[in-house]
Design a protein around this motif. Structure first.
Motif, PDB file in Angstrom:
ATOM      1  N   UNK B 171       0.799  -1.184  -0.108  1.00 47.90           N
ATOM      2  CA  UNK B 171      -0.057   0.089   0.083  1.00 47.90           C
ATOM      3  C   UNK B 171       0.997   1.225  -0.195  1.00 47.90           C
ATOM      4  N   UNK B 172       1.890   1.154   0.817  1.00 43.14           N
ATOM      5  CA  UNK B 172       2.759   2.430   0.776  1.00 43.14           C
ATOM      6  C   UNK B 172       3.421   2.593  -0.317  1.00 43.14           C
ATOM      7  N   UNK B 173       3.842   1.661  -0.965  1.00 42.40           N
ATOM      8  CA  UNK B 173       4.573   1.870  -2.508  1.00 42.40           C
ATOM      9  C   UNK B 173       3.599   2.470  -3.190  1.00 42.40           C
ATOM     10  N   UNK B 174       2.304   2.272  -3.382  1.00 46.35           N
ATOM     11  CA  UNK B 174       1.245   2.537  -4.215  1.00 46.35           C
ATOM     12  C   UNK B 174       1.241   4.126  -3.973  1.00 46.35           C
ATOM     13  N   UNK B 175       1.190   4.629  -2.714  1.00 43.39           N
ATOM     14  CA  UNK B 175       0.971   6.076  -2.299  1.00 43.39           C
ATOM     15  C   UNK B 175       2.081   6.787  -2.948  1.00 43.39           C
ATOM     16  N   UNK B 176       3.176   6.029  -2.659  1.00 45.85           N
ATOM     17  CA  UNK B 176       4.386   6.693  -3.028  1.00 45.85           C
ATOM     18  C   UNK B 176       4.605   6.987  -4.552  1.00 45.85           C
ATOM     19  N   UNK B 177       4.161   6.095  -5.375  1.00 44.83           N
ATOM     20  CA  UNK B 177       4.224   6.014  -6.875  1.00 44.83           C
ATOM     21  C   UNK B 177       3.065   6.926  -7.384  1.00 44.83           C
ATOM     22  N   UNK B 178       1.926   6.941  -6.720  1.00 45.81           N
ATOM     23  CA  UNK B 178       0.771   7.634  -7.344  1.00 45.81           C
ATOM     24  C   UNK B 178       1.261   9.139  -6.934  1.00 45.81           C
ATOM     25  N   UNK B 179       2.005   9.433  -6.135  1.00 44.69           N
ATOM     26  CA  UNK B 179       2.391  10.798  -5.611  1.00 44.69           C
ATOM     27  C   UNK B 179       2.773  11.498  -6.938  1.00 44.69           C
ATOM     28  N   UNK B 180       3.712  11.096  -7.774  1.00 45.80           N
ATOM     29  CA  UNK B 180       4.307  11.679  -8.856  1.00 45.80           C
ATOM     30  C   UNK B 180       3.947  10.872 -10.103  1.00 45.80           C
ATOM     31  N   UNK B 181       3.060  10.282 -10.188  1.00 45.62           N
ATOM     32  CA  UNK B 181       2.706   9.565 -11.446  1.00 45.62           C
ATOM     33  C   UNK B 181       2.250  10.455 -12.566  1.00 45.62           C
ATOM     34  N   UNK B 182       3.052  10.657 -13.464  1.00 45.80           N
ATOM     35  CA  UNK B 182       3.010  11.724 -14.506  1.00 45.80           C
ATOM     36  C   UNK B 182       1.671  11.929 -15.211  1.00 45.80           C
ATOM     37  N   UNK B 291      -0.212  21.035 -17.668  1.00 43.07           N
ATOM     38  CA  UNK B 291       1.031  20.610 -18.065  1.00 43.07           C
ATOM     39  C   UNK B 291       1.370  19.622 -16.758  1.00 43.07           C
ATOM     40  N   UNK B 292       2.279  18.817 -16.996  1.00 45.63           N
ATOM     41  CA  UNK B 292       2.632  17.943 -15.927  1.00 45.63           C
ATOM     42  C   UNK B 292       3.267  18.581 -14.659  1.00 45.63           C
ATOM     43  N   UNK B 293       3.739  19.694 -14.676  1.00 40.56           N
ATOM     44  CA  UNK B 293       4.010  20.291 -13.474  1.00 40.56           C
ATOM     45  C   UNK B 293       3.024  20.782 -12.781  1.00 40.56           C
ATOM     46  N   UNK B 294       2.096  21.455 -13.566  1.00 36.44           N
ATOM     47  CA  UNK B 294       0.745  21.794 -12.935  1.00 36.44           C
ATOM     48  C   UNK B 294       0.138  20.897 -12.267  1.00 36.44           C
ATOM     49  N   UNK B 295       0.138  19.583 -12.878  1.00 37.66           N
ATOM     50  CA  UNK B 295      -0.675  18.431 -12.349  1.00 37.66           C
ATOM     51  C   UNK B 295       0.032  17.979 -11.160  1.00 37.66           C
ATOM     52  N   UNK B 296       1.246  17.712 -10.956  1.00 35.65           N
ATOM     53  CA  UNK B 296       1.995  17.277  -9.999  1.00 35.65           C
ATOM     54  C   UNK B 296       1.809  18.061  -8.775  1.00 35.65           C
ATOM     55  N   UNK B 298      -0.444  20.290  -7.995  1.00 35.95           N
ATOM     56  CA  UNK B 298      -1.794  20.313  -7.699  1.00 35.95           C
ATOM     57  C   UNK B 298      -2.203  19.195  -7.011  1.00 35.95           C
ATOM     58  N   UNK B 299      -1.572  18.278  -7.197  1.00 34.67           N
ATOM     59  CA  UNK B 299      -1.838  17.075  -6.470  1.00 34.67           C
ATOM     60  C   UNK B 299      -1.401  17.146  -5.091  1.00 34.67           C
ATOM     61  N   UNK B 300      -0.158  17.729  -4.983  1.00 35.75           N
ATOM     62  CA  UNK B 300       0.699  17.538  -3.889  1.00 35.75           C
ATOM     63  C   UNK B 300      -0.035  18.616  -2.963  1.00 35.75           C
ATOM     64  N   UNK B 301      -0.368  19.774  -3.537  1.00 41.01           N
ATOM     65  CA  UNK B 301      -1.405  20.838  -2.780  1.00 41.01           C
ATOM     66  C   UNK B 301      -2.745  20.209  -2.280  1.00 41.01           C
ATOM     67  N   UNK B 302      -3.478  19.420  -3.148  1.00 37.58           N
ATOM     68  CA  UNK B 302      -4.451  18.986  -2.748  1.00 37.58           C
ATOM     69  C   UNK B 302      -4.415  18.178  -1.385  1.00 37.58           C
ATOM     70  N   UNK B 303      -3.387  17.464  -1.137  1.00 42.61           N
ATOM     71  CA  UNK B 303      -3.223  16.661   0.044  1.00 42.61           C
ATOM     72  C   UNK B 303      -2.799  17.401   1.077  1.00 42.61           C
ATOM     73  N   UNK B 304      -1.717  18.708   0.784  1.00 43.13           N
ATOM     74  CA  UNK B 304      -1.121  19.298   1.641  1.00 43.13           C
ATOM     75  C   UNK B 304      -2.245  20.219   2.543  1.00 43.13           C
ATOM     76  N   UNK B 305      -3.185  20.603   1.535  1.00 46.61           N
ATOM     77  CA  UNK B 305      -4.354  21.681   2.357  1.00 46.61           C
ATOM     78  C   UNK B 305      -5.196  20.909   3.407  1.00 46.61           C
ATOM     79  N   UNK B 306      -5.268  19.534   3.022  1.00 48.91           N
ATOM     80  CA  UNK B 306      -6.422  18.871   3.908  1.00 48.91           C
ATOM     81  C   UNK B 306      -5.672  18.934   5.537  1.00 48.91           C
ATOM     82  N   UNK B 307      -6.412  19.769   6.464  1.00 46.26           N
ATOM     83  CA  UNK B 307      -6.027  19.522   7.665  1.00 46.26           C
ATOM     84  C   UNK B 307      -4.958  20.600   8.059  1.00 46.26           C
TER      85      UNK B 307
END
Lengths: 290, 311
Positions: B171-182, B291-296, B298-307
């Protein structure tokens, strides 16, 4: 009922036995002076035990507070604690949760279940995060998750290795899904650190279970554990109920996981500092003279 | 189970039959019953409690991943295996097109009956299921295909072998890889989203939830037992733990709630799919414009803002 009848009734009453709770043997010495090993029952002088890394001769590793761990690991005076993250304290408005946090703060003297900061180990710079199981069983809510993510982001920016000591029962129930999402939050920060080519050592201590084991605890370039630590995803009781069989005694211990290929090594606390120093050196760590 | 709606419906049917066979005018009575039916439906489904939604999410008739795939992706081709000796049937994966563009589809798969459930392990994956999912995510990344995941599990399987083979690590591996899946990732909770077992295929750019699905860190029963030492307080836990689509939208964890067919998705899977499709297509279109940068980022920010506050 007159007095005589009452007396007779009293003597006729069936005998009842009062249950006596078994007490711990009374050899527990004044608090603080002596410490008993819960594994082999040996009575240690606390001072001696502390000098021995809080490890019993039988191999039992006593739990450490975050402060004790940091003192044991890093160079004197080198630890610069990071400020705690700004998080919603009670995101679900869970009843009585703030009181529980307040009580744990008073009892432990720490703000939350983790302490993070910058330090040196024999001069080698490193970001250290240490969970403290005394605080809400080390469970992960927004504070713990964001503290880790933010410490890791700092490490990425400053090109430093990260050593993270886990000690956690898993998710912080009172924060529900906000807690679960910290698994993603921490993993994303660690992945960015990874892509920057930097070293991350996950150091698993007792206990490391649930959502913590299924996220940052297993994501190190090197994953090691302290002897005897309980490490697992699901709880023993749930597994036994699910598969309807008794699990072996050593199930989900560090040694069990090492044999199952899930850990790189089991490292005795005495070797903790030298092991980490060597790891950091092998991965290009540099001595920063202050 | 007493079902007032069914009862009124039956009464209405009988009246209709009587009216037809005997040629009596019963239109007034029928209008009255129809109005009553409408009121009942509004009462029951309009005032639905979190615990009722838990029951709807667990309804054995609730459509599964493959049911939605059949409706949304008629050209779906299922592909199998983790390439390390196992094909976990609790996770399905394959390729299809969405509005003409190729996508990778991954999902938990429950059974629709006991026999299927034995085969699917009740939709509870082993580590191999997560590793199978990861293989298809990496493949999607290689071919620049967006990923759509369907979340529908009580949780990752809590078994002895699963622990030995690294459930945590998988499970941890999937979270890790999905974190920056392009590539864009959209996850849709269609039934129960059970904790880490759900998140293991659920780190995404957009999280959608069907109106009556749930997503939680622990089941309401488990939460009640743990927090209040009484599993019977599950109903209260379902409210306190904030596990419904609407609650999670309010918490900023879910991006959009997909309206369900009146009475629940199981009433009409084809209609439900037609409610889901435009939402899915809309989010996909927005993500593909990044763009790829915007996507990644955005993904990081999405989880960062929770909490967190003020980020």
């Amino acid at each position: 009922m007159n007095e005589g009848e009452a007396m007779t009734a009293f003597f006729k009453r069936p005998k009842r036995y009062m249950p006596l709770r078994q007490r711990e043997p009374k050899i527990d010495a004044p608090q603080g002076l002596m410490t008993k090993c819960p594994s082999c029952k040996y009575m240690h002088y606390t001072k001696q035990l502390n000098e021995n890394h809080k490890v019993c001769d039988c191999g039992y590793h006593f739990p450490l507070s975050a402060d004790e761990r940091i003192r044991m690991l890093v160079d004197d005076q080198s630890f610069e604690k990071f400020a705690g993250p700004l998080v919603k304290e009670n995101p679900l408005n869970f009843p009585d949760y703030e009181d529980k946090l307040e009580k744990d703060r008073e009892r432990t003297g720490i703000e939350e279940a983790i302490v993070c900061g910058r330090a040196t180990i024999d001069g080698l710079s490193v970001v250290v995060c240490v969970m403290d199981a005394r605080f809400r069983m080390g469970s992960m809510g927004a504070y713990v998750g964001e503290a880790i993510a933010s410490a890791v982001r700092t490490a990425t920016k400053e090109r430093l290795p990260v050593v993270l000591f886990t000690a956690s029962g898993g998710a912080r129930m009172q924060e529900g899904m906000v807690s679960l999402m910290q698994m993603a939050n921490t993993s994303i920060a660690l992945k960015q650190h990874d892509e920057a080519g930097l070293l991350y050592v996950a150091y698993l201590t007792h206990p490391t279970t649930g959502g913590v084991s299924a996220s940052f605890a297993m994501l190190g370039d090197v994953n090691v554990a302290e002897p005897g630590a309980l490490i697992g995803f699901a709880g023993r009781r749930i597994i036994e109920q699910t598969i309807r069989e008794k699990l072996p005694d050593n199930f989900q211990t560090a040694e069990f996981l090492l044999e199952a290929g899930q850990l790189d090594a089991v490292v005795h606390r005495e070797q903790m500092r030298s092991f980490l120093k060597k790891m950091i050196e092998l991965h290009g760590g540099e001595v920063h003279h202050v | 189970m007493f079902d007032p709606i069914k009862e009124v419906n039956e009464q209405l049917g009988k009246l209709r039959e009587t009216a037809e066979t005997k040629g009596i005018d019963l239109s007034r009575e029928m209008r009255h019953l129809e109005a009553k039916l409408h009121r009942l439906e509004k009462d029951i489904y309009g005032n639905i409690k979190p615990w009722d939604r838990v029951q709807l999410a667990r309804n054995p008739k609730r459509p599964t991943t493959l049911d939605y795939i059949a409706q949304l992706f008629p050209d779906f081709i299922e592909l199998h295996g983790d390439r390390h000796g196992y094909d976990d049937a609790a996770i399905i994966a394959g390729l299809a097109t969405l509005d003409g563009t190729p996508v990778t589809i991954i999902g938990h798969q429950r059974g629709r009956n006991t026999k299927e459930n034995m085969h699917r392990n009740f939709g509870m994956p082993h580590p191999e299921g997560y590793r199978k999912a990861l293989r298809f995510m990496k493949q999607a990344e290689k071919f620049n295909r967006p990923v759509i995941t369907f979340i529908d599990t009580k949780g990752a399987y809590p078994g002895k072998a699963a622990e030995e083979r690294g459930q945590s690590e998988a499970i941890a591996r999937n979270l890790f890889e999905m974190a920056t899946l392009k590539v864009p990732i959209i996850s849709i909770v269609i039934g129960e989203g059970g904790s880490g077992g759900a998140l293991g295929i659920g780190v995404c750019d957009r999280l959608l939830m069907l109106e009556n699905s749930t997503y939680s860190v622990i089941s309401p029963e488990g939460a009640a037992a743990l927090l209040w030492k009484d599993a019977k307080l599950a109903e209260r836990a379902a409210e306190t733990m904030k596990i419904t689509a609407q609650d999670l939208l309010n918490l900023g964890i879910v991006d959009e709630v997909v309206t369900e067919v009146f009475g629940g998705a199981h009433i009409d899977v084809s209609l439900q799919s037609s409610l889901l499709k435009p939402v899915l297509a809309q989010h996909m279109m927005e993500l593909r414009g990044r763009t790829q940068n915007e996507l990644l980022q955005g993904r990081a920010a999405k989880y960062h803002q929770i909490g967190t506050i003020g980020s």
